[in-house]
Design an enzyme around this catalytic site. Structure first.
Site, PDB file in Angstrom:
ATOM      1  N   GLN A   1       0.839  -1.196   0.000  1.00  0.00           N
ATOM      2  CA  GLN A   1       0.000   0.000   0.000  1.00  0.00           C
ATOM      3  C   GLN A   1       0.876   1.250   0.000  1.00  0.00           C
ATOM      4  O   GLN A   1       1.219   1.783   1.047  1.00  0.00           O
ATOM      5  CB  GLN A   1      -0.948   0.012   1.199  1.00  0.00           C
ATOM      6  CG  GLN A   1      -1.954   1.130   1.087  1.00  0.00           C
ATOM      7  CD  GLN A   1      -3.058   1.042   2.107  1.00  0.00           C
ATOM      8  OE1 GLN A   1      -3.194   0.084   2.841  1.00  0.00           O
ATOM      9  NE2 GLN A   1      -3.864   2.074   2.147  1.00  0.00           N
ATOM     10  N   PHE A   2       1.211   1.720  -1.197  1.00  0.00           N
ATOM     11  CA  PHE A   2       2.085   2.885  -1.314  1.00  0.00           C
ATOM     12  C   PHE A   2       1.456   4.142  -0.727  1.00  0.00           C
ATOM     13  O   PHE A   2       2.165   5.076  -0.346  1.00  0.00           O
ATOM     14  CB  PHE A   2       2.495   3.121  -2.773  1.00  0.00           C
ATOM     15  CG  PHE A   2       1.449   3.786  -3.619  1.00  0.00           C
ATOM     16  CD1 PHE A   2       1.462   5.164  -3.790  1.00  0.00           C
ATOM     17  CD2 PHE A   2       0.453   3.046  -4.241  1.00  0.00           C
ATOM     18  CE1 PHE A   2       0.499   5.791  -4.572  1.00  0.00           C
ATOM     19  CE2 PHE A   2      -0.507   3.656  -5.019  1.00  0.00           C
ATOM     20  CZ  PHE A   2      -0.485   5.036  -5.186  1.00  0.00           C
ATOM     21  N   THR A   3       0.135   4.163  -0.600  1.00  0.00           N
ATOM     22  CA  THR A   3      -0.527   5.366  -0.091  1.00  0.00           C
ATOM     23  C   THR A   3      -0.192   5.654   1.369  1.00  0.00           C
ATOM     24  O   THR A   3      -0.503   6.738   1.869  1.00  0.00           O
ATOM     25  CB  THR A   3      -2.058   5.287  -0.267  1.00  0.00           C
ATOM     26  OG1 THR A   3      -2.553   4.159   0.447  1.00  0.00           O
ATOM     27  CG2 THR A   3      -2.429   5.184  -1.741  1.00  0.00           C
TER      28      THR A   3
END
Length: 149
Positions: free
Chosen positions: A78-80
């Protein structure tokens, strides 16, 4: 490297309607990789997560680790988690690692967790995923390998 850790009764991740990872009784880890992350971040975070004493003992006290209960692990990229919302209305992801580097470090993190001989399932890196879970407690923790929080 950042992680949102949730103690779960069960969790699964789907891609295009198909289950790609599923666990019972363990931890769901949403993992973000930062642009400055390296093998030391992997080692620190894997060891920390696997050994966190956040499962109840016989007295109902959070005193047992994932290893102690032979729990399962679902790791979802989850790069966010590196989204910076301090300016404007659109998050900036300038602190997240580029996809090719992030994927490599994500896979190394997954392998580091597998070295503990626990069941480890994953999502699909870079895919649009649907994550379902039953949070147990609820217990949700934030970790950052750079100890920002």
């Amino acid at each position: 490297m950042r992680a949102v850790i949730q103690r779960v009764k069960n969790a699964k991740v789907e891609v295009e309607g198909k289950t790609v990872g599923k666990i019972e009784n363990g931890l769901l880890v949403l993992l973000g990789v930062g642009k400055d992350d390296n093998k030391e971040d992997i080692k620190y975070l894997a060891e920390k997560i696997i050994n966190l004493r956040i499962f109840d003992d016989e007295n109902g006290k959070m005193n047992l680790s994932l290893l102690d209960i032979n729990g399962e692990l679902l790791i979802v990229s989850q790069f966010t988690l590196y989204g910076d919302c301090r300016k404007g209305r659109r998050p900036s992801y300038s602190e997240s690692a580029p996809p090719d580097i992030a994927k490599k470090l994500y896979e190394e993190f997954v392998n580091a967790c597998k070295n503990y001989n626990l069941k480890v399932e994953t999502g699909e890196f870079g895919a649009h995923m649907q994550v379902s879970l039953v949070n147990d407690g609820p217990v949700t923790l934030l970790l950052d390998s750079k100890k920002v929080f």
